[in-house]
Structure formats: structure tokens, C-alpha cells
Design an enzyme around this catalytic site. Structure first.
Site, mmCIF file in Angstrom:
data_model
loop_
_atom_site.group_PDB
_atom_site.id
_atom_site.type_symbol
_atom_site.label_atom_id
_atom_site.label_comp_id
_atom_site.label_asym_id
_atom_site.label_seq_id
_atom_site.Cartn_x
_atom_site.Cartn_y
_atom_site.Cartn_z
ATOM 1 N N LYS A 25 0.836 -1.200 0.000
ATOM 2 C CA LYS A 25 0.000 0.000 0.000
ATOM 3 C C LYS A 25 0.872 1.251 0.000
ATOM 4 O O LYS A 25 0.671 2.154 -0.813
ATOM 5 C CB LYS A 25 -0.903 -0.039 1.237
ATOM 6 C CG LYS A 25 -2.083 0.887 1.162
ATOM 7 C CD LYS A 25 -2.914 0.798 2.448
ATOM 8 C CE LYS A 25 -3.720 -0.496 2.500
ATOM 9 N NZ LYS A 25 -4.283 -0.754 3.842
ATOM 10 N N ARG A 96 -3.206 3.166 8.583
ATOM 11 C CA ARG A 96 -3.536 1.988 7.763
ATOM 12 C C ARG A 96 -2.380 0.999 7.748
ATOM 13 O O ARG A 96 -1.228 1.375 7.648
ATOM 14 C CB ARG A 96 -3.807 2.429 6.318
ATOM 15 C CG ARG A 96 -4.590 3.698 6.208
ATOM 16 C CD ARG A 96 -4.611 4.243 4.781
ATOM 17 N NE ARG A 96 -5.260 3.347 3.837
ATOM 18 C CZ ARG A 96 -5.314 3.582 2.538
ATOM 19 N NH1 ARG A 96 -4.727 4.649 2.018
ATOM 20 N NH2 ARG A 96 -5.935 2.731 1.739
ATOM 21 N N GLY A 105 -8.012 -6.753 3.878
ATOM 22 C CA GLY A 105 -8.925 -6.844 5.011
ATOM 23 C C GLY A 105 -8.401 -7.638 6.193
ATOM 24 O O GLY A 105 -9.101 -7.806 7.184
ATOM 25 N N MET A 107 -5.760 -7.009 8.163
ATOM 26 C CA MET A 107 -5.282 -6.231 9.305
ATOM 27 C C MET A 107 -6.127 -4.980 9.438
ATOM 28 O O MET A 107 -7.108 -4.811 8.741
ATOM 29 C CB MET A 107 -3.811 -5.933 9.131
ATOM 30 C CG MET A 107 -2.974 -7.183 9.357
ATOM 31 S SD MET A 107 -1.275 -6.908 8.993
ATOM 32 C CE MET A 107 -1.364 -6.406 7.323
ATOM 33 N N ARG A 346 -3.530 -1.437 -6.430
ATOM 34 C CA ARG A 346 -2.745 -2.673 -6.356
ATOM 35 C C ARG A 346 -3.139 -3.553 -7.530
ATOM 36 O O ARG A 346 -4.169 -3.317 -8.170
ATOM 37 C CB ARG A 346 -2.988 -3.399 -5.035
ATOM 38 C CG ARG A 346 -4.423 -3.829 -4.858
ATOM 39 C CD ARG A 346 -4.691 -4.440 -3.499
ATOM 40 N NE ARG A 346 -6.126 -4.468 -3.252
ATOM 41 C CZ ARG A 346 -6.694 -4.453 -2.060
ATOM 42 N NH1 ARG A 346 -5.959 -4.408 -0.981
ATOM 43 N NH2 ARG A 346 -7.989 -4.493 -1.933
ATOM 44 N N HIS A 462 -16.356 -8.190 1.044
ATOM 45 C CA HIS A 462 -15.354 -9.115 1.555
ATOM 46 C C HIS A 462 -15.520 -10.498 0.943
ATOM 47 O O HIS A 462 -14.586 -11.099 0.436
ATOM 48 C CB HIS A 462 -15.454 -9.182 3.077
ATOM 49 C CG HIS A 462 -14.511 -10.170 3.672
ATOM 50 N ND1 HIS A 462 -14.889 -11.463 3.983
ATOM 51 C CD2 HIS A 462 -13.196 -10.088 3.954
ATOM 52 C CE1 HIS A 462 -13.849 -12.104 4.457
ATOM 53 N NE2 HIS A 462 -12.809 -11.299 4.458
ATOM 54 N N SER A 772 10.436 -43.515 -15.203
ATOM 55 C CA SER A 772 9.355 -42.609 -14.855
ATOM 56 C C SER A 772 9.310 -42.551 -13.335
ATOM 57 O O SER A 772 9.142 -43.583 -12.673
ATOM 58 C CB SER A 772 8.029 -43.128 -15.426
ATOM 59 O OG SER A 772 6.992 -42.287 -14.992
ATOM 60 N N CYS A 839 5.324 -39.398 -13.038
ATOM 61 C CA CYS A 839 3.919 -39.774 -13.175
ATOM 62 C C CYS A 839 3.185 -39.742 -11.844
ATOM 63 O O CYS A 839 2.075 -40.229 -11.732
ATOM 64 C CB CYS A 839 3.793 -41.140 -13.843
ATOM 65 S SG CYS A 839 4.579 -42.445 -12.895
ATOM 66 N N TYR A 859 9.502 -35.227 -19.876
ATOM 67 C CA TYR A 859 8.059 -34.959 -19.801
ATOM 68 C C TYR A 859 7.563 -35.050 -18.363
ATOM 69 O O TYR A 859 8.221 -35.623 -17.495
ATOM 70 C CB TYR A 859 7.270 -35.927 -20.685
ATOM 71 C CG TYR A 859 7.255 -37.353 -20.186
ATOM 72 C CD1 TYR A 859 6.261 -37.785 -19.303
ATOM 73 C CD2 TYR A 859 8.221 -38.269 -20.595
ATOM 74 C CE1 TYR A 859 6.251 -39.102 -18.829
ATOM 75 C CE2 TYR A 859 8.217 -39.570 -20.135
ATOM 76 C CZ TYR A 859 7.228 -39.982 -19.246
ATOM 77 O OH TYR A 859 7.217 -41.259 -18.764
#
Ligand code: ADP
Ligand code: MG
Ligand code: MG
Length: 885
Positions: A25, A96, A105, A107, A346, A462, A772, A839, A859
């Protein structure tokens, strides 16, 4: 050392890049001020001070901070031509919080600080609006009382004390809304609030403005460690050591009359990504009113009619900020007497859908390169785009409608408190959290719920913001909904009737339309939109690793192919046996007392397997298919019910007692480490022999149809090289015989899933065409931790930070990763071009995919719905490696 940085008046002692020191902020306020945007002047106390306080205890501030704050405050006084605590021209400030990572929200913020019985009169006189001055004062006393003095509700069932007192006053004075209270009633509110403070804390409300200021600064630093901030950080993997900054900023007022407003806006629609200024505002209101859902706000488009000049200025600033930051912004603003002030900007949180759309649009608008767009993507969020939606063919009339706050569909049983949501979810229930509105205290319940429904609040409430961040379906402002938390009931009123609901009833939510349906509706899989297609083309142009899928059925294989899978990396043959008519044959095989018995059972299995493989080969025409030979968790296949035992006994021509005895004999103390994988074929070679035959026959069959098959036969759970040498010979012989002369290129390799296999990988590679890594078992065996039992204590380990992440979700780079690297090195020492893949479940988790890239994998393979995620993660890994050089 400088602990305080000023901003405003056209300059700033910091920039957007200083987030670690100034918090997000503060850094962005500084950036906006330096761009010459209308930002009320103020200053930021750095995160360094928070870390100092955390170390030395509350109220222990570093030397010199006092003086720096006094100087910075004097600068604000000069710029605003007012004085803090002055009886004629009082300066009011907001205090703030603002952490380096965004924690909306979580803090605390205090507005209108600097008011007392003297300054409130000055404010009234100066503004010519006594109502306004007392409205600010009552807000300040309540906020300060709650945040700094700890006058809060005892539990979530009770209304916060100041809300309760205000409601009582509203009733007494017959005021419907906050703004209907008279000046006299507001004066009464201040007196009542102060009396409550005296009663609860045993001390009077502080009148001295400097005491107020330092009290608020201290509370913001302390709020860094409040439980909800802590929970939020854990959920989002934010470090708890950074600390928060404190921003002290001159107040501007959105509650001075109808030419004033406060609001929030996104430079693009955060739910869909549509390029439009999107948001909400309230006239004659202050600060959190919009987010708190006290009044339902109006859409930004209305601002164009109500305050056209301010709206035009907002449009200009929004565009400027988006172009400057080259990303969608989330703005907070206040309009005082027609003049726009910017209070925050932001990077906007957005849904997966919006993430894709915004990235593609920004490239098309020439603001980003495709490379930058791919680096901006959070691969995990693509999951949301691939979520199912309500089947359009089975859409009844909606029971109610609210705002489409966060898209997707959710079905669940309704509960009315966050705690209930968490408890029910723990029991394995799918729940919807239904509330009048949500607050930051509800966050654990929102996380546990499949979807969220609120009666109040708008698109930026919120509930809406948090749900979008979580990628969770959410409907807000469902005005027909009434919730009675105490009675655990709700009702939907409208059209002259009332539908009663109680805890546990089922609803379906459509977060894309805002509709609420009674009962459970059928869902259909998602479609890949045009934008995702474009993004995926860019992704594929950057990535070097292939992405395959784990699929055991033709349906899964088809889905995965449509999501861009480039082959099957794991087909678990035992998964082909879970249907009832097949499981009997498998049970016969397991329970047979000799080879002849086993061969008889296998003869029944052979045609089923051949058919399954053939179908899979057809779907994956032209792409490689890795088939893992049987690795059955025996205990999952053994019959237990007497009726099941009887059935198998009949097939085997044995007595149920004999079969029961055999089951007993086969029961293992620790099946995870038991007679499974290739150990089964070392003792009963005919099992792999028949499977290899089925694969070979299926290949020959589809090859005749013109299908291009590339089978890769995989032998699981190898611990010593000799296992693989023997089984490879056996499998190759049976396979080639079954081909009957058909020319088919095939390979035989192994799954690396035991630490020992990693260590002796060089010798195992003598008999393997590919490796694999089976990271599910490799994680279990490396940690010595059973996945099925870890639930009892792993959450504690995560909570206490003993392990940074669940190792079954995100590959543990330090331990399991080191073994994998050892295995790759060993394997490639013997065979430089050994093909290497993964995998386990990790193959679709972004950080694990990035690990695989660094470790030189060819892969990754993952479940069908995660294929696009793995593709994006692989591209980001390639770009990151490139950037490093
Ligand atoms: P959060 O981090 O929870 O968003 P903020 O610090 O941004 O908290 O404060 C919440 C709201 O308070 C802001 O959106 C804004 O409307 C209001 N606010 C904060 N500072 C000021 C100020 N100096 N003047 C007017 N309103 C303010
Ligand atoms: Mg707030
Ligand atoms: Mg804010």
C-alpha cells in the site's frame, strides 16, 4: 537509518518497487504521488520497525522514530494547512496497515484519528456541517475502540458491541439507515460508545491526539500477528517474518454530502476480464462502508450520472495506472466535494477466467509481450477455468438471484457459520457457507466451503474479493435471502412466497450468473475458450518439456487429449478392474492356490485387458502410451463380505472356509511395503506374461486398423537391477510373440519409486529404456510416511512450519528431489539419452513441474484436468531457466 518515508504534494520518498520496506500500500501510494496523482499526503513507517517491534516487544520502538514521525507529520500539516489536535484547523488522519504481500482486510485500519471533544467542534465549524463532524467522530470512537482498545464481541454469534449500540440507537430514534441518524443521535452515539469503552476497559477513551496516534500505530503493528492474518498467510504461503508497514495519511471525506462518495474500482472486470471500469461506490459514505456490506453500493456506471466530472477523472486515472503498471489494477478512491482522491492501487485479484482474458487482451493491446503474459500467469488458477458448470439442459427456474461475484458452480449442504463449515468439511461433507455477509473472521469457513452465498454486500464485498482470490464460487447480495444464525435456518422470500431452509439442506449456486437453485443440479465439464487457446499456443511455444496424462480409461484419455496431452504417461492397469464384473476375476487370480488356478483366472482377464488397451491406443493414435504392469494394492481387491467370499469360492471350486483362510494368509501387516509391484511377478511370472500378451495383441489389432501405436511398457517398484533384467526378458518375449510379426516400435522401462532405485539407478538403467519417477510412493518411502495415515499429524507439522508444504502435493525438493536428481544422473551415466518423466500427482503441481524442468526431464504426466496447468508451468520453468542463462 530512516524509518519514515513521506509521500504526497507531488513527490514521494519511495516507489512501487520498495514493497518489502514500505508494504504494498505504502509503495504504491508513493508511486501514485510521484506520478502527480491526487493522493492525500501522508507517510509510511517501514516494515523494519514492525520487525523491530516483533523482536523487542510492543511499544519498544527504535531510537529516533519519534522525531521522524513528528517531522513527517509536520510536513502533512503544512501541505494540508491544518494542525494535528488543533482547536481551529484540526488535521485528521487515517492509520492503515500495509504488508509487502497483499492481505486484503486481514489487518486493521483506523479512520478520522485526531478527533476529540474539542477538535470535533472545530471540524463542525470549519466544514459548516456538524452532522458530518459527529458522523466521523462516532466512526472513529468505534474503530479505535475495537481495534486499539479491544472492545469486541465475545464470539461469532454475537454482534460487535458498537454495532449493537448503534442498532439500539437507530431503533430508539426510528432511523432506518446510519445516515438517517440526527446530529443529536450521533452525539449520543459517541457518548454511549465512550461509556462502553470505560465499562469494558476500565479507562476513559483517550482524548490526547498523540496518544491516539501511537495507540493506533502500535495496534497496526500488533495486527500483523492476529489469528486471521496468520491464517491468511498460511493459506497463501506468505512468510510471517516480513512484518507490515504503517501508513498515516491525511483524511479526505466521502461523507460530507451528496457530492461526496467513496468506492472501489477495477480497471477491468475481475470476474470475467472484460475491459470495462468496474466497481462500486456509495455517496455520502466513508471508507469501509462499501466493502462491509452495510449498504448495498451502486455500480460505477451510475457515478457517470451522479458525479460526471469525478467519474471522468476516475476513468482517466484508472487508464493511466493500468498503463503504468501494465496490469489490471484494483483502486480505492474517495470523492470529496466533487474532487477525486486516490487512496490505494494494487494488482487486481481476479478469477482464472479473468486472468486468461486479461493476459491475452493486454498482449493484443500491445502492452505486454506473449512472454511477459505467460510469466504473469498463475498456472494453478487455470484449474478454475476448467471447472464444470451447470448443465444448461437441466436448468430449472432459480429460487433466488444475487450478484455473480465469483464464477463456477457449487453444490453443497448449507451451514450458517464459518466454524460449522469447517467442521462439516472435516467430516467430508461438501458445504455451502450461507451468511448475511462475511467478515475476515470467516475465512477458514470460506476456505472449507465449496461455495459462498451472502444476503448483503456487492461485487467488491469481503465475500466476493476473498472468494475470487480462492477461485471459489460465490453469490453475494442475494436480497431475497434471510439468515437466522441462532435458529440455524434461512428463508428465501419473494413473489409472495417463502421457501424455508435449514442447516444441511442442499443448494446449487451459479457464481457466473448469480443464480441460486434448490437441490442439486447436474454439472457438465468446462469448454476451453478461444482466449485460453491463444494463451496455450504461447505457452507451448516456450516450453521444452512434454506434458502427458495419467489416464486409465478412454474417457479420461479423450479429455486429456482435448486439453493438449501429448501421450499417456501412466495407465494403471489395476484401475481397469474396479467394475464389479471384473473384480471377481482379479480376486480369483489373487486367491488361486497354484499356477494353473492363476492362469485360469488370467485367461478371463486377458480379453478384457486387450479390449481396454486397444481402445486407449485408438484414442491416443499417434502418441506414446505408457502402460504400467499390475501393481495392485492387494488389500483393496480382497473380498471381505461373506457373500463376496462365497462368490469367489464358487468360481474357484473351493470351500468358503478355505478361501477365507487364504485371505487371512494374504493379509499383510503393511501392504504399502508388501507383496506388490514387480515382486508379484517375480513370484508369479505368469501375471506379467499375460499382461504383456494382452498389450501385444491389442497393438497388433489396432495397427491393422491404421492406428499408430507407441507402447511403453513400465515395470513398477523395482528395487534391485536383477528384478528388471529378468522381467524385461519375460515381458519382451511374451509381447513380441503376441505381435505375431507386426512391426511395432516399443520400449520397456521402469518406474523409479524407491530410494534404493535412485541410488542404483546407473545399474537399473542397463535394463531400462526409460525412467518414470513415481513420486507418490517415492515420497512415502523417502519420508517413511504413509499417505493414508499422514492426516493425523501432517497438519500439525504444516501448522508449526516443520515442513513448508504437504510433500504429497508439492514435491519436496530437498529430500525427494535430491534422490530424483541422483536417479537422473545415474540413469543418464549409463544411457545418455535415457528418457525421463514423472507420473506422480506432482506432475500437475506448478512448483513440482518447475523442479522437473530444472532436473532435465523429458516430460511430466498428470491427471487430465491439470494438463493445461502443467503446460503453463513447464513454459514458465523454461522461461525462468532462460532468464538465468
Ligand atoms: P484495507 O487494507 O483493508 O483495504 P485500507 O487501509 O485500504 O484497508 O482502508 C480501508 C478504507 O478506508 C479505504 O478503502 C478508504 O476508503 C478508507 N480510507 C483509508 N485512508 C483514508 C483516508 N486518508 N481518507 C479517506 N478514506 C480513507
Ligand atoms: Mg479494511
Ligand atoms: Mg484498502
Amino acid at each position: 537509518m530512516k524509518y519514515v518515508r513521506s509521500f504526497g504534494g507531488g513527490s514521494a520518498e519511495g516507489r512501487a518497487k520498495d514493497k518489502a520496506l514500505l508494504g504494498g500500500k505504502g509503495a504504491n501510494l508513493a508511486e501514485m504521488a510521484s506520478l502527480g496523482l491526487p493522493v492525500p499526503p501522508g507517510f509510511t513507517i517501514t516494515t523494519e520497525v514492525c520487525r523491530y517491534v516483533m523482536e523487542h516487544g510492543a511499544d519498544a520502538y527504535p531510537d529516533g522514530l519519534d522525531d521522524e514521525v513528528a517531522q513527517a507529520l509536520a510536513r502533512v500539516e503544512e501541505l494540508t494547512r491544518s494542525r494535528f489536535g488543533d482547536a481551529a484547523q484540526p488535521l485528521l488522519v487515517s492509520v492503515r496497515s500495509g504488508a509487502p504481500a497483499s492481505m486484503p482486510g486481514m489487518m486493521d485500519t483506523i479512520l478520522n484519528l485526531g478527533l476529540n471533544d474539542t477538535t470535533v467542534e472545530a471540524l463542525a465549524k470549519q466544514s459548516g456541517n456538524a452532522w458530518f463532524a459527529w458522523d466521523c467522530y462516532r466512526r472513529f470512537v468505534a474503530m479505535y475502540g475495537e481495534v486499539v482498545l479491544g472492545v469486541v464481541a465475545a464470539d461469532e454469534h454475537q454482534e460487535p458491541p458498537f454495532d449493537r449500540l448503534l442498532d439500539e440507537l437507530k431503533r430508539k430514534h426510528r432511523a432506518n439507515r446510519d445516515q438517517d441518524l440526527s446530529e443529536a443521535a450521533l452525539r449520543e452515539a459517541v457518548a454511549t460508545f465512550k461509556a462502553e469503552v470505560q465499562k469494558v476497559t476500565g479507562a476513559p477513551f483517550p482524548d490526547d491526539v498523540r496518544t491516539q496516534l501511537w495507540g493506533a500505530i502500535g495496534a497496526v503493528f500488533q495486527s500483523w500477528n492476529n489469528p486471521r492474518a496468520d491464517y491468511y498467510r498460511k493459506m497463501h504461503g506468505i512468510s510471517s517474518t516480513m512484518g507490515t508497514a504503517v501508513n498515516v495519511q491525511a483524511m479526505v471525506f466521502g461523507n460530507l454530502g451528496d457530492d461526496c462518495a467513496t468506492g472501489v474500482a477495477f480497471t477491468r472486470n475481475p470476474a470475467t476480464g472484460t475491459p470495462e471500469l468496474y466497481g462500486e461506490f456509495l455517496t455520502n459514505a466513508q471508507g469501509e462502508d462499501v466493502v462491509a456490506g452495510i449498504r448495498t453500493p451502486e455500480p460505477i456506471s451510475e457515478l457517470a450520472t451522479k458525479l460526471p466530472a469525478a467519474h471522468a477523472e476516475l476513468v482517466r486515472v484508472a487508464k493511466l495506472l493500468e498503463d503504468h503498471f501494465r496490469d489490471m489494477q484494483d483502486l480505492e478512491f474517495t470523492i470529496q466535494k466533487g474532487q477525486l482522491y486516490m487512496l490505494q492501487t494494487r494488482t487486481g485479484k481476479r478469477t482464472g477466467k479473468a486472468m486468461v482474458r486479461v493476459a491475452v487482451d493486454l498482449v493484443n493491446e500491445g502492452k505486454l509481450t506473449p512472454r511477459e503474459a505467460v510469466l504473469r500467469i498463475e498456472p494453478g488458477k487455470l484449474d478454475e477455468v476448467l471447472h464444470p458448470t451447470i448443465d444448461p439442459k437441466a436448468r430449472p427456474a432459480a429460487a433466488a438471484k444475487g450478484l455473480p461475484a465469483s464464477p463456477g458452480a457449487a453444490i453443497g449442504r448449507i451451514v450458517f457459520t464459518a466454524n460449522a463449515a469447517a467442521e462439516w468439511a472435516q467430516r467430508g461433507e461438501q458445504v455451502l457457507l450461507v451468511r448475511t455477509d462475511t467478515s475476515p473472521e470467516d475465512i477458514h469457513g470460506m476456505k472449507a466451503a465449496a461455495g459462498i452465498l451472502t444476503a448483503r454486500g456487492g461485487m467488491t464485498s469481503h465475500a466476493a474479493v476473498v472468494a475470487r482470490g480462492m477461485g471459489k464460487c460465490c453469490v453475494t447480495s442475494c436480497t431475497a435471502l434471510r439468515v437466522d444464525v441462532a435458529k440455524k435456518t434461512a428463508s428465501i422470500v419473494g413473489g409472495g412466497k417463502e421457501t424455508k431452509l435449514k442447516e444441511g439442506d442442499t443448494l446449487t449456486l451459479d457464481g457466473s450468473t448469480g443464480q441460486v437453485f434448490l437441490g442439486s443440479l447436474p454439472l457438465v465439464p468446462a469448454q476451453l475458450g478461444a482466449e485460453l487457446g491463444t494463451l496455450m499456443e504461447w505457452v507451448d511455444s516456450f516450453r521444452t518439456m512434454k506434458v502427458r496424462t495419467n489416464a486409465d480409461t478412454p474417457t479420461d484419455a479423450r479429455t486429456a487429449r482435448s486439453f493438449g496431452a501429448e501421450g499417456i504417461g501412466l495407465c494403471r492397469t489395476e484401475h481397469m478392474f474396479f467394475q464389479p464384473e471384473r473384480i471377481l476375476a482379479v480376486r480369483e487370480m489373487i486367491l488361486a492356490s497354484d499356477e494353473a488356478g492363476r492362469r485360469a483366472a488370467l485367461a478371463k482377464i486377458l480379453p478384457m485387458q486387450r479390449g481396454d488397451f486397444a481402445e486407449l491406443f485408438r484414442v491416443m493414435d499417434g502418441l506414446p502410451v505408457t502402460i504400467r504392469l499390475l501393481d495392485p494394492p492387494l488389500h483393496e481387491f480382497l473380498p471381505h463380505a461373506p457373500q463376496e467370499i462365497e462368490e469367489v469360492a464358487k468360481e474357484l471350486g473351493q470351500s468358503p472356509a478355505k478361501v477365507a483362510a487364504k485371505i487371512h494368509e494374504l493379509t499383510e501387516a503393511n501392504p504399502m511395503l508388501g507383496h506388490r509391484g514387480c515382486r508379484l511377478a517375480i513370484t508369479y511370472p505368469e501375471i506379467y506374461e499375460i499382461q504383456a500378451q494382452a498389450i501385444g495383441e491389442a497393438c497388433a489389432l489396432v495397427a491393422k486398423e491404421g492406428v499408430v501405436v507407441t507402447p511403453e511398457i513400465m515395470i513398477p517398484l523395482v528395487m534391485v537391477p536383477e528384478e528388471l533384467r529378468r522381467l524385461r526378458e519375460l515381458v519382451a518375449r511374451a509381447f513380441e510373440k503376441a505381435l505375431g510379426g507386426a512391426q511395432i516400435a516399443y520400449t520397456i522401462g521402469t518406474m523409479i519409486e524407491l530410494p534404493r532405485a535412485c541410488v542404483v539407478a546407473d545399474r537399473i538403467a542397463e535394463h531400462a529404456d526409460f525412467f518414470s519417477f513415481g513420486t507418490n510412493d517415492l515420497t512415502q518411502t523417502t519420508f517413511g510416511l504413509s499417505r493414508d495415515d499422514a492426516g493425523r499429524f501432517l497438519p500439525t507439522y504444516l501448522d508449526q512450519g516443520l515442513v513448508p508444504a504437504d510433500p504429497f502435493v508439492a514435491l519436496d525438493p530437498e529430500g525427494v528431489g535430491a534422490l530424483i536428481e541422483l536417479g537422473v544422473r545415474g540413469g543418464r551415466a549409463t544411457r545418455p539419452h535415457l528418457k525421463v518423466g514423472i507420473c506422480g500427482e506432482h506432475g500437475g503441481e506448478p512448483s513440482s513441474v518447475e523442479f522437473c524442468h530444472r532436473a532435465g526431464f523429458d516430460y511430466v504426466s498428470c491427471s487430465p484436468f491439470r494438463v493445461p496447468i502443467a503446460r503453463a508451468a513447464a513454459a514458465r520453468a523454461a522461461l525462468a531457466a532462460e532468464a538465468k542463462g
